[in-house]
Scaffold this motif. Structure first.
Motif, PDB file in Angstrom:
ATOM      1  N   ARG A 132       0.849  -1.168  -0.038  1.00  0.00           N
ATOM      2  CA  ARG A 132      -0.012  -0.032  -0.059  1.00  0.00           C
ATOM      3  C   ARG A 132       0.794   1.042  -0.200  1.00  0.00           C
ATOM      4  O   ARG A 132       0.646   2.233  -0.834  1.00  0.00           O
ATOM      5  CB  ARG A 132      -0.972  -0.066   1.239  1.00  0.00           C
ATOM      6  CG  ARG A 132      -1.949   1.146   1.195  1.00  0.00           C
ATOM      7  CD  ARG A 132      -2.858   1.013   2.657  1.00  0.00           C
ATOM      8  NE  ARG A 132      -3.618   2.325   2.726  1.00  0.00           N
ATOM      9  CZ  ARG A 132      -3.384   2.972   3.392  1.00  0.00           C
ATOM     10  NH1 ARG A 132      -2.123   3.327   4.252  1.00  0.00           N
ATOM     11  NH2 ARG A 132      -4.039   4.325   3.521  1.00  0.00           N
ATOM     12  N   MET A 133       2.095   1.261   0.919  1.00  0.00           N
ATOM     13  CA  MET A 133       2.698   2.578   0.836  1.00  0.00           C
ATOM     14  C   MET A 133       3.525   2.578  -0.541  1.00  0.00           C
ATOM     15  O   MET A 133       3.573   3.678  -0.973  1.00  0.00           O
ATOM     16  CB  MET A 133       3.654   2.401   1.944  1.00  0.00           C
ATOM     17  CG  MET A 133       4.785   3.537   2.138  1.00  0.00           C
ATOM     18  SD  MET A 133       6.281   3.214   3.304  1.00  0.00           S
ATOM     19  CE  MET A 133       5.288   3.753   4.703  1.00  0.00           C
ATOM     20  N   ALA A 134       4.187   1.417  -0.782  1.00  0.00           N
ATOM     21  CA  ALA A 134       4.703   1.764  -2.384  1.00  0.00           C
ATOM     22  C   ALA A 134       3.849   1.978  -3.364  1.00  0.00           C
ATOM     23  O   ALA A 134       4.362   3.027  -4.003  1.00  0.00           O
ATOM     24  CB  ALA A 134       5.479   0.291  -2.795  1.00  0.00           C
ATOM     25  N   HIS A 135       2.497   1.686  -3.403  1.00  0.00           N
ATOM     26  CA  HIS A 135       1.681   2.345  -4.451  1.00  0.00           C
ATOM     27  C   HIS A 135       1.425   3.488  -4.440  1.00  0.00           C
ATOM     28  O   HIS A 135       1.387   4.448  -5.236  1.00  0.00           O
ATOM     29  CB  HIS A 135       0.312   1.317  -4.225  1.00  0.00           C
ATOM     30  CG  HIS A 135      -0.735   1.998  -5.435  1.00  0.00           C
ATOM     31  ND1 HIS A 135      -0.941   1.466  -6.452  1.00  0.00           N
ATOM     32  CD2 HIS A 135      -1.743   2.904  -4.963  1.00  0.00           C
ATOM     33  CE1 HIS A 135      -2.020   2.260  -7.029  1.00  0.00           C
ATOM     34  NE2 HIS A 135      -2.316   2.932  -6.197  1.00  0.00           N
ATOM     35  N   LYS A 136       1.229   4.178  -2.824  1.00  0.00           N
ATOM     36  CA  LYS A 136       0.966   5.355  -2.938  1.00  0.00           C
ATOM     37  C   LYS A 136       1.741   6.166  -3.237  1.00  0.00           C
ATOM     38  O   LYS A 136       1.651   7.460  -3.769  1.00  0.00           O
ATOM     39  CB  LYS A 136       0.486   5.554  -1.416  1.00  0.00           C
ATOM     40  CG  LYS A 136       0.149   6.869  -0.851  1.00  0.00           C
ATOM     41  CD  LYS A 136      -0.613   6.901   0.348  1.00  0.00           C
ATOM     42  CE  LYS A 136      -0.879   8.445   0.971  1.00  0.00           C
ATOM     43  NZ  LYS A 136      -1.349   8.418   2.367  1.00  0.00           N
ATOM     44  N   ARG A 137       3.155   6.060  -2.916  1.00  0.00           N
ATOM     45  CA  ARG A 137       4.387   6.768  -2.977  1.00  0.00           C
ATOM     46  C   ARG A 137       4.488   6.935  -4.731  1.00  0.00           C
ATOM     47  O   ARG A 137       4.737   8.063  -5.205  1.00  0.00           O
ATOM     48  CB  ARG A 137       5.492   6.481  -2.482  1.00  0.00           C
ATOM     49  CG  ARG A 137       5.391   6.301  -0.957  1.00  0.00           C
ATOM     50  CD  ARG A 137       6.709   6.260  -0.238  1.00  0.00           C
ATOM     51  NE  ARG A 137       7.685   7.084  -0.546  1.00  0.00           N
ATOM     52  CZ  ARG A 137       7.943   8.296  -0.096  1.00  0.00           C
ATOM     53  NH1 ARG A 137       7.203   8.687   0.795  1.00  0.00           N
ATOM     54  NH2 ARG A 137       9.137   8.845  -0.381  1.00  0.00           N
TER      55      ARG A 137
ATOM     56  N   GLY B 242       6.882  -5.204  -3.743  1.00  0.00           N
ATOM     57  CA  GLY B 242       6.840  -5.159  -5.333  1.00  0.00           C
ATOM     58  C   GLY B 242       5.523  -5.193  -6.003  1.00  0.00           C
ATOM     59  O   GLY B 242       5.390  -4.477  -7.090  1.00  0.00           O
ATOM     60  N   ALA B 243       4.428  -5.670  -5.331  1.00  0.00           N
ATOM     61  CA  ALA B 243       3.076  -5.478  -5.697  1.00  0.00           C
ATOM     62  C   ALA B 243       2.682  -3.955  -5.770  1.00  0.00           C
ATOM     63  O   ALA B 243       2.043  -3.617  -6.719  1.00  0.00           O
ATOM     64  CB  ALA B 243       1.993  -6.498  -5.016  1.00  0.00           C
ATOM     65  N   GLY B 244       3.129  -3.460  -4.805  1.00  0.00           N
ATOM     66  CA  GLY B 244       2.727  -1.798  -4.796  1.00  0.00           C
ATOM     67  C   GLY B 244       3.510  -0.952  -5.680  1.00  0.00           C
ATOM     68  O   GLY B 244       3.137  -0.125  -6.456  1.00  0.00           O
ATOM     69  N   VAL B 245       4.780  -1.337  -5.895  1.00  0.00           N
ATOM     70  CA  VAL B 245       5.675  -0.886  -6.892  1.00  0.00           C
ATOM     71  C   VAL B 245       5.064  -0.874  -8.312  1.00  0.00           C
ATOM     72  O   VAL B 245       5.047   0.047  -9.093  1.00  0.00           O
ATOM     73  CB  VAL B 245       7.034  -1.456  -6.946  1.00  0.00           C
ATOM     74  CG1 VAL B 245       7.932  -1.028  -8.289  1.00  0.00           C
ATOM     75  CG2 VAL B 245       7.870  -1.120  -5.750  1.00  0.00           C
TER      76      VAL B 245
ATOM     77  N   GLY C 265       1.764   1.178  -8.696  1.00  0.00           N
ATOM     78  CA  GLY C 265       1.954   2.415  -8.563  1.00  0.00           C
ATOM     79  C   GLY C 265       2.368   2.794 -10.011  1.00  0.00           C
ATOM     80  O   GLY C 265       1.907   3.921 -10.465  1.00  0.00           O
ATOM     81  N   ILE C 266       3.243   2.092 -10.524  1.00  0.00           N
ATOM     82  CA  ILE C 266       3.902   2.495 -12.017  1.00  0.00           C
ATOM     83  C   ILE C 266       2.529   2.524 -13.096  1.00  0.00           C
ATOM     84  O   ILE C 266       2.483   3.280 -13.950  1.00  0.00           O
ATOM     85  CB  ILE C 266       4.714   1.444 -12.393  1.00  0.00           C
ATOM     86  CG1 ILE C 266       6.035   1.931 -11.573  1.00  0.00           C
ATOM     87  CG2 ILE C 266       5.166   1.749 -13.893  1.00  0.00           C
ATOM     88  CD1 ILE C 266       7.267   0.567 -11.801  1.00  0.00           C
ATOM     89  N   LEU C 267       1.714   1.435 -12.838  1.00  0.00           N
ATOM     90  CA  LEU C 267       0.445   1.125 -13.777  1.00  0.00           C
ATOM     91  C   LEU C 267      -0.426   2.410 -13.524  1.00  0.00           C
ATOM     92  O   LEU C 267      -1.072   2.872 -14.515  1.00  0.00           O
ATOM     93  CB  LEU C 267       0.023   0.056 -13.670  1.00  0.00           C
ATOM     94  CG  LEU C 267       0.773  -1.201 -14.049  1.00  0.00           C
ATOM     95  CD1 LEU C 267       0.007  -2.541 -14.013  1.00  0.00           C
ATOM     96  CD2 LEU C 267       1.310  -1.000 -15.629  1.00  0.00           C
TER      97      LEU C 267
END
Length: 239
Positions: free
Chosen positions: A183-188, A210-213, A216-218
């Motif tokens: 969740r944090m990686a996605h948000k950032r 990794g799932a959030g990375v 987030g990119i998408l």
């Protein structure tokens, strides 16, 4: 922000503050995008271990250009991934993350408590060994260097520059060394601004980050962002 994420962020800030206090430098780097849609540069570190196909697969499927900083250790362990990357040279530029994944620190400083290269000779060997591994695997000569912690002693930075490499800083830390929650990686990453250079990791398939990375990119792609390599950034205004 959830309690777990808050603690992770605070720990990272505390470590970074101590490292800066020891006289080490964390290079900040962003770029002035060309006219048109918003742009970001995604950089993914491949330190050691495995390949996170949760990230690599969708990058290929969505034709998203990325700069990967690979160590010799990671390249030696991931021959199948090397083959896959070579099939998509238009998407992936491979740059130098060192031979053994050591910090470019000359002297007693221990960024994040880790043992650094320590001497000028060891820093040079780390840089040279990473570059030689990339040349063997891909037949290319890397132009950029990023060390193990993105923290450097000033004399090590000067040495790396004298070897012909530009040091790859960043403006947005996407996953805090793959320690963030998804969740944090996605948000950032999803919150990146045009001109940001994002750092995250592609070598931790068993961690949630990794799932959030990739999500987030998408999310950036869905917002209309375009993606550039650091080689593209080098032709723009960088600061």
């Amino acid at each position: 922000m959830r309690r777990r994420e808050f603690i992770a962020a605070c720990c990272y800030a505390a470590f970074a503050g101590k490292a800066h206090g020891a006289g080490l430098i964390e290079p900040h780097m962003h770029f002035t995008p060309a006219a048109g849609p918003p742009q970001v540069a995604i950089t993914l570190d491949a330190c050691m271990g495995e390949t996170d196909m949760r990230i690599l697969g969708p990058l290929i499927e969505n034709a998203i250009p990325v700069t990967i900083f690979a160590t010799r250790r990671w390249l030696d362990r991931n021959p199948a991934t090397i083959g896959l990357l070579k099939q998509h040279r238009d998407l992936f530029v491979i740059e130098n993350h060192g031979a053994k994944h050591l910090s470019a620190v000359i002297g007693p400083g221990r960024p994040y408590g880790l043992v650094p290269a320590g001497t000028a000779a060891a820093v040079a060997e780390e840089v040279r060994g990473g570059a030689e591994a990339i040349a063997r695997a891909f037949g290319t000569s890397p132009k950029w260097y990023r060390d193990a912690t993105a923290l450097y002693s000033p004399d090590a930075m000067a040495l790396i520059g004298s070897m012909g490499f530009r040091i790859a800083g960043f403006s947005l830390n996407g996953d805090f060394g793959a320690s963030a929650s998804a969740r944090m990686a996605h948000k950032r990453i999803a919150g990146a601004k045009s001109g940001d250079i994002v750092i995250s990791h592609i070598n931790q398939p068993h961690r949630p980050a990794g799932a959030g990375v990739i999500s987030g990119i998408l999310a950036l792609k869905a917002r209309g962002f375009s993606f550039v390599h650091l080689d593209d950034v080098a032709t723009m205004a960088v600061g």
